[in-house]
Motif scaffolding. Structure first.
Motif, PDB file in Angstrom:
ATOM      1  N   UNK A 557      -4.431  31.778 117.519  1.00  0.00           N
ATOM      2  CA  UNK A 557      -3.861  32.159 117.035  1.00  0.00           C
ATOM      3  C   UNK A 557      -2.609  30.772 115.888  1.00  0.00           C
ATOM      4  N   UNK A 558      -3.598  30.740 114.712  1.00  0.00           N
ATOM      5  CA  UNK A 558      -3.046  30.040 113.925  1.00  0.00           C
ATOM      6  C   UNK A 558      -2.144  30.952 112.813  1.00  0.00           C
ATOM      7  N   UNK A 559      -1.239  30.212 112.653  1.00  0.00           N
ATOM      8  CA  UNK A 559       0.001  30.850 112.051  1.00  0.00           C
ATOM      9  C   UNK A 559       0.857  31.781 112.359  1.00  0.00           C
ATOM     10  N   UNK A 560       0.741  32.563 114.085  1.00  0.00           N
ATOM     11  CA  UNK A 560       0.633  33.268 114.686  1.00  0.00           C
ATOM     12  C   UNK A 560       1.018  32.866 115.981  1.00  0.00           C
ATOM     13  N   UNK A 561       1.715  31.312 116.043  1.00  0.00           N
ATOM     14  CA  UNK A 561       2.089  31.025 117.883  1.00  0.00           C
ATOM     15  C   UNK A 561       3.194  31.494 118.346  1.00  0.00           C
ATOM     16  N   UNK A 562       2.949  32.249 119.692  1.00  0.00           N
ATOM     17  CA  UNK A 562       3.376  33.168 120.147  1.00  0.00           C
ATOM     18  C   UNK A 562       3.076  34.900 120.164  1.00  0.00           C
ATOM     19  N   UNK A 563       2.401  35.276 119.203  1.00  0.00           N
ATOM     20  CA  UNK A 563       1.696  36.293 118.837  1.00  0.00           C
ATOM     21  C   UNK A 563       0.562  37.145 120.812  1.00  0.00           C
ATOM     22  N   UNK A 564      -0.481  35.479 120.268  1.00  0.00           N
ATOM     23  CA  UNK A 564      -1.297  36.471 121.344  1.00  0.00           C
ATOM     24  C   UNK A 564      -1.287  35.852 122.784  1.00  0.00           C
ATOM     25  N   UNK A 565      -0.668  34.661 122.596  1.00  0.00           N
ATOM     26  CA  UNK A 565      -0.852  34.349 124.091  1.00  0.00           C
ATOM     27  C   UNK A 565       0.458  34.941 124.928  1.00  0.00           C
ATOM     28  N   UNK A 566       1.508  35.163 123.965  1.00  0.00           N
ATOM     29  CA  UNK A 566       2.587  36.064 124.515  1.00  0.00           C
ATOM     30  C   UNK A 566       1.877  38.108 125.372  1.00  0.00           C
ATOM     31  N   UNK A 567       0.821  38.102 124.099  1.00  0.00           N
ATOM     32  CA  UNK A 567       0.430  39.591 124.130  1.00  0.00           C
ATOM     33  C   UNK A 567      -0.456  39.398 125.770  1.00  0.00           C
ATOM     34  N   UNK A 633       0.017  24.364 112.772  1.00  0.00           N
ATOM     35  CA  UNK A 633      -0.628  25.857 113.343  1.00  0.00           C
ATOM     36  C   UNK A 633       0.456  26.961 112.415  1.00  0.00           C
ATOM     37  N   UNK A 634       1.541  26.471 112.210  1.00  0.00           N
ATOM     38  CA  UNK A 634       1.605  27.530 111.296  1.00  0.00           C
ATOM     39  C   UNK A 634       2.530  27.384 109.881  1.00  0.00           C
ATOM     40  N   UNK A 635       1.618  25.936 109.263  1.00  0.00           N
ATOM     41  CA  UNK A 635       1.852  25.706 107.439  1.00  0.00           C
ATOM     42  C   UNK A 635       3.690  25.535 107.604  1.00  0.00           C
ATOM     43  N   UNK A 636       4.169  25.466 106.440  1.00  0.00           N
ATOM     44  CA  UNK A 636       5.369  25.756 106.635  1.00  0.00           C
ATOM     45  C   UNK A 636       6.026  26.470 106.552  1.00  0.00           C
ATOM     46  N   UNK A 637       7.130  27.087 106.850  1.00  0.00           N
ATOM     47  CA  UNK A 637       7.942  28.333 106.956  1.00  0.00           C
ATOM     48  C   UNK A 637       8.308  28.465 105.627  1.00  0.00           C
ATOM     49  N   UNK A 638       8.238  27.810 104.737  1.00  0.00           N
ATOM     50  CA  UNK A 638       8.519  28.358 103.331  1.00  0.00           C
ATOM     51  C   UNK A 638       7.190  29.365 102.351  1.00  0.00           C
TER      52      UNK A 638
END
Length: 723
Positions: A557-567, A633-638
């Protein structure tokens, strides 16, 4: 065949007459402690390894005692301290023994700060002279004896002080401490929450030095919350909280010399925008180990600092494509070689390095995880640990020698085993539970796991539950998106596979977490039993990104929290909906915190699958959450704007079609109420109808008084009306 909701309700009423003799569980019973499990009170092993201490409170007699028990017999040997013998105090909340066990610190008045931090009024007692002395009139943090018990260091108003027991004199170590600006010796909010420690100073083994961390949070943005309380006007609470991508505290490492009363800063100028998540003295009394990790948390240096000249050397460097978890699994042996845990081979395992940082050997290996490192028996050269070798939903306790040989299973019962070892590793107390067994506590011999005696069980709870005929929590697995995911299911007592039932899914789903385990009921499980009595099936699935199945599974899920878990949650729900006994039109989902983030996403992005969701204290955009957790898990928003925005519920409100209940605590210092208020505004502007509730001044746990009962009553009513 799909039964209309009215028909299903009628059938439910009809079957209730068949089970009229069975007792139905109530919310009041769940939250008033009726089903509370007996637990073994917190104990502390004495250095002799044959005895342990237990803090006992007698509310009727208004006294607190620290009692000494014998490991092998379980009998009380003596009382070490009794508040009834101390006229200055009536009781105390906790204690800390000096290293030589000749003195003890006791906390007589504790005031909570955040999740792990508190301040209190402390006394110390000398067992030889029988004298009780008040440390100070001030509410202080983290008082700690020096190794020879001649001094006590503590923090007050963000400054470190040292109290000399013989003279009664207090020496101030730091002078620049100031609220919301400079902190010495204790952690700032985000370190406490995400690196899980508060005390940021350490005496060296000889008592000559104190290493400490300084936090300069003057440039960290402030967050404020209104506290409504009982006064005519609300108050405002303001604290430093670095959100993702914002300025963190500047941390620096310092060495204080007790004799000269001078501090020197350790030069870490080669690092920029970094964290110091752990400091620990090695077996060499003048050698401090320091862990320095970069802001992305994917590169960690273990540094040795020489306290005599403040020189330093990088002993070990670890990198990871995703992130490195910080643990307390560093143990120094007598020759200053050290035990370390790492995921570098794809699973969390134990490694042994020499004092120069060269690998001696990998102690454990295999496609399973070390889940707890208990320690090293220096006499027998044995390492004790807990792992998932018997299955990812289970835990077992093992011993192994430092060469990785002669491994022995010490807890043969399949389920969840957790050990508490005596100081000399002669004994361990094992707590065992599985889906059918509430906690059982037993004493074992550490060298071979042999049972010595039973200590405590929960047979009375099982007898109490017989009247309710609870449904079992069935552990299994489900094939979803090419992965075998752990799951459990609770069905109604009178389950009939020829009927259809509404389904409520529960999950947390956060990185490295686990909601599906071989353990007995917790409070939520009893609530699920209540819902099962009402004719609901409850299921829980641990999706990709959760823990204990290897680094690749966890870090996908690195850099994409909520993608694979939701799928995975949507796909699991669809697979459940295809079962003959589940009504695919009546599938709901709920969760708390990360689970609330997930349940919101599932309802919005899976609007053709889920008809209802409850989100308690949810993150609605990772832009609102703290830097250390989120950027791990996501790096920064920038750096990763799409990762933040594509899977944030707040950006999908136009997809709401089902019933949605949003709940938050007004005093939540962790997941701020801002998350819910911004979600509410987005829903309003999208002209979407929903239900919501705010619990004034309640923190992330939303508890106190009747709060939990009210919360679960609200959720129960919502489920019964909407699902």
């Amino acid at each position: 065949m799909k039964f209309p909701k009215l028909v299903a309700t009628f059938l439910l009423i009809a079957t209730s007459f068949v089970h009229a003799q069975e007792k139905e569980i109530t919310l009041e019973e769940i939250w008033n402690g009726t089903f509370r499990q007996e637990r073994l009170q917190s104990l502390q092993s004495l250095k002799n390894g044959k005895e342990y201490l237990v803090l006992n409170s007698d509310r009727n007699a208004e006294k607190t005692t620290i009692d000494v028990y014998n490991y092998s017999t379980g009998g009380q040997v003596r009382t070490m301290l009794n508040s009834a013998d101390l006229p200055e105090i009536s009781s105390f909340q906790d204690f800390e023994l000096s290293e030589d066990e000749g003195k003890i610190l006791i906390n007589t008045a504790s005031e909570k700060i955040y999740r792990r931090s508190s301040r209190g009024i402390y006394y110390f007692f000398n067992f030889q002279t029988k004298e009780l002395t008040k440390l100070t009139d001030k509410m202080v943090q983290e008082p700690t004896f020096s190794p020879d018990a001649s001094k006590i260091a503590y923090v007050f108003d963000n400054n470190i002080f040292v109290y000399d027991i013989a003279s009664g004199e207090e020496t101030q170590v730091t002078f620049d401490g100031e609220k919301n600006k400079i902190i010495n010796g204790v952690t700032d909010w985000v370190y406490e929450e995400e690196f899980a420690f508060v005390k940021a100073f350490q005496w060296n083994p000889s008592g000559e030095k104190i290493a400490y961390i300084k936090f300069d949070e003057s440039k960290v943005p402030e967050f404020s919350m209104d506290i409504f309380g009982q006064s005519l006007y609300p108050s405002e609470y303001t604290f430093k909280y670095p959100k993702a991508g914002e300025t963190n505290s500047l941390v620096s490492l310092h060495m204080y010399d007790v004799v000269s009363e001078e501090s020197q800063e350790i030069d870490l100028s080669e690092y920029t925008d970094f964290y110091i998540p752990r400091i620990k003295w090695s077996a060499d009394p003048m050698l401090l180990s320091v862990q320095v990790i970069n802001r992305h948390q994917n590169g960690l240096d273990l540094i040795f600092v020489n306290a005599e000249d403040n020189s330093k050397e990088v002993i070990l460097n670890e990198t990871n494509k995703a992130y490195i978890d910080i643990t307390d699994n560093l143990t120094f042996l007598e020759d200053n070689s050290f035990i370390w845990t790492s995921e570098k081979d794809g699973f969390n395992h134990i490694y042994h390095y020499n004092d120069k940082g060269y690998l001696i050997n990998q102690v454990t290996s295999g496609d399973w995880e070390v889940t707890n490192y208990y320690g090293f028996d220096r006499k027998k050269k044995k390492i004790f640990y807990q792992s998932t070798e018997t299955g990812s939903v289970n835990r077992a306790v093992y011993s192994i020698n430092s060469k990785g040989k002669r491994k022995e299973l010490l807890t043969p019962e399949t389920g969840t085993n957790s050990a508490d070892f005596s100081a000399d590793f002669t004994y361990f107390i094992n707590s065992f539970t599985d889906t059918e067994t509430p906690y059982v506590y037993t004493l074992h011999r550490a060298k071979d796991g042999k049972l010595i005696r039973e200590i405590k069980d929960n047979s009375k709870l099982l007898e109490l539950e017989e009247a309710y005929n609870f449904s079992p929590k069935e552990l299994s697995a489900i094939e979803v998106n090419g992965n075998e995911l752990n799951m459990w299911m609770i069905k109604p007592q009178d389950f009939d596979e020829n009927k259809e039932y509404p389904l409520l899914m529960f999950q947390y789903s956060g990185p490295g977490s686990q909601s599906v385990s071989n353990t007995y009921f917790n409070s939520n499980d009893y609530w699920f039993q209540l819902l099962a009595d009402e004719g609901y099936i409850i299921a829980c699935v641990d999706p990709r990104g959760t823990g204990y199945k290897g680094a690749a599974f966890k870090k996908v899920t690195q850099h994409e929290l909520g993608k694979y878990e939701v799928e995975d949650q949507i796909a699991a729900a669809q697979k459940f909906g295809a079962m003959d006994y589940i009504d695919e039109d009546r599938i709901g989902i709920w969760g708390w915190s990360y689970g609330g983030f997930m349940s919101s996403n599932a309802l919005l992005q899976g609007n053709n699958t889920f008809s209802m969701a409850i989100a308690v204290a949810p993150v609605t955009s990772w832009r609102f959450y703290d830097s250390i957790y989120t950027e791990r898990y996501m790096a920064t928003p920038q750096e990763n704007p799409s990762g933040y925005d594509d899977n944030s519920p707040i950006n999908h409100v136009e997809k709401l079609e089902g019933d949605y209940l949003l709940i938050h605590g007004g005093g939540d210092d962790n997941v701020h109420l801002q998350n819910t208020m911004r979600m509410v505004e987005a829903l309003i502007q999208a002209n979407k109808q929903f239900d919501w509730a705010i619990y004034p001044d309640r923190d992330h746990g939303i508890y106190g008084g009747n709060t939990r009962l009210h919360l679960y009553t609200k959720m129960t009513d919502f489920i019964k009306n909407k699902l």
